[in-house]
Design an enzyme around this catalytic site. Structure first.
Site, PDB file in Angstrom:
ATOM      1  N   HIS A 249      37.205  41.179  29.667  1.00 61.80           N
ATOM      2  CA  HIS A 249      37.249  40.431  30.922  1.00 61.80           C
ATOM      3  C   HIS A 249      38.718  40.205  31.248  1.00 61.80           C
ATOM      4  O   HIS A 249      39.494  39.826  30.386  1.00 61.80           O
ATOM      5  CB  HIS A 249      36.511  39.099  30.753  1.00 61.80           C
ATOM      6  CG  HIS A 249      36.205  38.406  32.045  1.00 61.80           C
ATOM      7  ND1 HIS A 249      37.181  37.855  32.826  1.00 61.80           N
ATOM      8  CD2 HIS A 249      35.033  38.187  32.686  1.00 61.80           C
ATOM      9  CE1 HIS A 249      36.611  37.316  33.899  1.00 61.80           C
ATOM     10  NE2 HIS A 249      35.305  37.506  33.836  1.00 61.80           N
ATOM     11  N   ARG A 269      38.291  34.390  41.556  1.00 64.36           N
ATOM     12  CA  ARG A 269      38.745  35.465  42.446  1.00 64.36           C
ATOM     13  C   ARG A 269      37.753  35.683  43.584  1.00 64.36           C
ATOM     14  O   ARG A 269      38.148  35.911  44.720  1.00 64.36           O
ATOM     15  CB  ARG A 269      38.984  36.749  41.647  1.00 64.36           C
ATOM     16  CG  ARG A 269      40.290  36.701  40.850  1.00 64.36           C
ATOM     17  CD  ARG A 269      40.423  37.858  39.866  1.00 64.36           C
ATOM     18  NE  ARG A 269      39.522  37.694  38.727  1.00 64.36           N
ATOM     19  CZ  ARG A 269      38.748  38.649  38.226  1.00 64.36           C
ATOM     20  NH1 ARG A 269      38.770  39.850  38.742  1.00 64.36           N
ATOM     21  NH2 ARG A 269      37.961  38.398  37.198  1.00 64.36           N
TER      22      ARG A 269
END
Ligand code: FAD
Length: 631
Positions: A249, A269
């Site tokens: 990740h 995000r």
């Protein structure tokens, strides 16, 4: 002789995350006497930690969404290495599984007109993740547990006991599957607290044990993710695929050191957060690969317009699939443009009002305040890649979840199974995967039991061997400490089989894993059987080791870069390799690796893609076939 508690069930589900609970519910609804076994406390599984949401093409926020679009995104995300049938079932059935969860009592965030809200996430063309703030997994587990309690209440009414047809055994670790010939006959393990042994006799076992991340130094995974289900399957004669593909990740915490690896959700995000290097540059625009160029914005202005007007602008490159973003961060840090703690900056503070950040990302706000003394409404976060998810897992029949290989009565669902996500999983596709394939595996395990003519029997000798193996570390006092061995294993995997891989390092890793195997065979744990974490780890180590060997071997064999497997010496995707699955099995103690052709996509599915896109992934031969098909 050693005392062993015995139980009899129709279906035993190992693992109490989303996949295990959904499988158990289905088996119980089919009338099977079902046990749920979990190494950790009931309710504490990775599923509960999932923040962003569950992907399902319900089309609530953008009505253009459909299962076909979701299918395409999933295949692209996995770089076309996915088992297409699994990706198809997943895309088609996820919405039903989410709506069904509402009937179990789940409360998702809503749109203004009262439908289940959906958020943007990396690699998903439309807003698609059903969510509850950034605590979606908690709601998922809560409702599945509530459903189980309601079934137990029915059983109390009809059969006089809550446990009559479904029972949870928590803090219970399974160490062996027991076989009768090529059929599953039961599972053997111990209660973590008392150290007492327990045997479950059952003709069908569903593996739902989650991931393998604890074999890595920097990981978002918690202590119980030692690849037990993967190893149990191998030892029972089943096969694993895609083991070279691990998802790093892009955004784990990098500071302070004590919390290194803890996840920073992608929702930061998705909701507008941007990545910057130490020079203040928003660097992701430099890292959009050709295969994705058409879908991603070229300037910050276009990227920023996308949040409000996604139909007329392209998405920000911060929302590329995870493998791309992780590699980009890795490159920036390597080029000397990292933060003091060796990450990059993730900035939401300058993008949304403080109040909005606290509303949308309450857990992240709390996590950074509590662990790093950073107020994310005022300051940027420091983040870097962390080992997060294993795409590889038990090779299963896509429709039923039945394990392939030389064993019957074994099923797998969720992160422990392989194929669905190909070389890289899209965020949000795991929670939906758990529900879709958990239900399928539980249902098919029940059908398998119905079709049996006689019950398989557990052999006394097999139980004795299981007891001996479990007790061995306690009976040795000259061997090495399990914690040292785990650290050494994590160093090998993190340094030599990590995010960027090279031939010589992978070969070195295999030599070191062989040495570690000798050392692990002699591991010793001090103390007795009552709550003894050192002993537990000593038993987990052999699982971590065999699974790590599969990963290293497959990573050495696959001479290309694709999704969660990046070879510095073979930096591009090779269409010939797209046609190949690497299949791991165990022969005696040795990991064997074989190449197997990928199943061919059905024509109506391959017809969902443009030729120009397929040309990026397929061999010339496959393209010629495609042309003939559409002609
Ligand atoms: P898990 O939920 O991992 O459960 C495994 C179970 O198996 C546990 O109960 C464990 O105790 C048990 N077990 C293991 N070994 C044994 C054994 N030997 N004996 C008995 N029991 C055993 N995915 C998304 O789709 N969206 C997200 O937003 C998202 N966020 C995430 C955030 C974090 C921090 C993490 C770590 C993961 C996230 N993921 C997300 C991934 C997703 O949560 C996991 O892939 C998924 O929950 C796995 O579910 P599972 O049911 O397969 O297994």
């Amino acid at each position: 002789t050693t005392r062993i508690e015995r139980h009899h069930y129709d279906v035993v589900v190992i693992g109490a995350g989303g996949a295990g609970l959904r499988a158990a519910i289905e088996a119980r609804l089919a009338g099977k006497k079902t046990a749920i076994i979990s190494k950790s406390l009931f309710g504490k599984a990775h599923t509960v930690m999932a923040e962003g949401g569950a992907a399902a093409a319900m089309g609530n926020v953008n009505s253009r969404d459909s299962w076909q679009v979701h299918f395409r995104d999933t295949m692209r995300g996995g770089k076309f290495l996915n088992n297409f049938r699994m990706a198809e079932l997943h895309a088609k059935e996820s919405p039903q599984r989410i709506w069904e969860l509402e009937t179990y009592g789940a409360l998702f965030d809503r749109t203004k007109d009262g439908r289940i809200s959906q958020r943007n996430f990396g690699g998903h063309e439309y807003p698609r993740l059903a969510h509850v703030g950034d605590r979606t997994g908690l709601e998922l587990i809560r409702t599945l547990q509530q459903k189980i309690v309601s079934l137990q209440q029915e059983d109390k009414r009809d059969h006089g006991s809550y446990d009559a047809r479904i029972k949870v055994f928590s803090e219970t670790t399974i160490t062996e599957l027991l076989l009768d010939g090529d059929r599953v006959a039961g599972a053997f393990g111990y209660y973590r607290e008392s150290g007492e042994f327990v045997l479950f006799e059952a003709p069908a076992v569903v593996l739902a044990t989650g991931g393998v991340g604890r074999s890595y130094k920097v990981t978002s995974n918690s202590w119980e993710y030692t690849g037990d289900g993967h190893a149990l399957a191998l030892r029972a004669g089943a096969t694993l695929i895609n083991m070279e593909f691990l998802q790093f990740h892009p955004t784990g915490m990098v500071w302070p050191p004590s919390v290194k690896g803890i996840l920073v959700t992608e929702s930061v995000r998705g909701d507008g957060g941007i990545l910057k290097n130490s020079e203040g540059k928003r660097f992701m625009f430099d890292y959009v690969p050709d295969v994705f160029r058409k879908q991603y914005a070229e300037t910050p202005e276009e990227a920023d317009r996308w949040y409000d007007d996604p139909d007329n602008n392209r998405r920000p490159p911060e929302l590329l699939p995870r493998d791309e973003v992780a590699r980009a961060i890795n490159s920036e840090v390597k080029a000397g443009r990292g933060t003091p703690a060796g990450g990059v900056y993730l900035d939401i503070a300058s993008r949304l009002p403080a109040e909005e950040i606290r509303r949308r990302l309450p857990s992240m706000h709390h996590q950074f305040k509590g662990l790093a003394d950073v107020d994310i409404t005022k300051e940027p976060m420091e983040v870097g890649p962390t080992c997060h998810y294993v795409m590889g897992g038990v090779e299963v029949d896509p429709d039923s979840g039945a394990a392939y290989g030389a064993v019957r009565g074994l099923f797998a669902a969720g992160e422990v199974s392989g194929g669905m996500h190909g070389s890289n999983r899209l965020g949000g596709n795991s929670l939906s995967d758990l529900l879709v394939f958990g239900k399928r595996a539980g249902g098919h395990a029940a059908t398998y039991v119905d079709q049996l003519t006689g019950r398989p029997r557990v052999a006394v000798a097999a139980v004795e061997t299981a007891v001996e193996t479990a007790l061995a570390p306690l009976q040795r006092d000259t061997g090495e400490n399990p914690y040292t061995l785990q650290q050494d294993l994590q160093a090998v995997m993190g340094d030599l089989v990590g995010i960027i891989r090279r031939e010589a390092e992978l070969a070195d890793a295999l030599v070191r894993l062989a040495e570690l195997r000798e050392r692990v065979a002699k591991v010793s744990a001090s103390g007795g059987r009552r709550y003894n974490p050192g002993w537990h780890l000593a038993l987990d180590l052999r699982n971590m080791l065999v699974v790590s060997e599969c990963t290293a071997k497959a990573a050495l064999e696959r001479r290309e870069s694709r999704g969660g497997h990046t070879r510095e010496d073979f930096p591009t995707m090779d269409p010939q390799w797209r046609r190949v699955n690497l299949v791991c099995s165990l022969v005696g103690d040795t990991v064997r690796l074989e190449r197997k052709p990928l199943p061919k996509m059905r024509s109506e599915l391959i017809g969902l893609f443009d030729r120009a896109e397929l040309a990026k992934y397929l061999t010339d031969e496959e393209l010629t076939e495609f042309d003939a098909l559409v002609a």
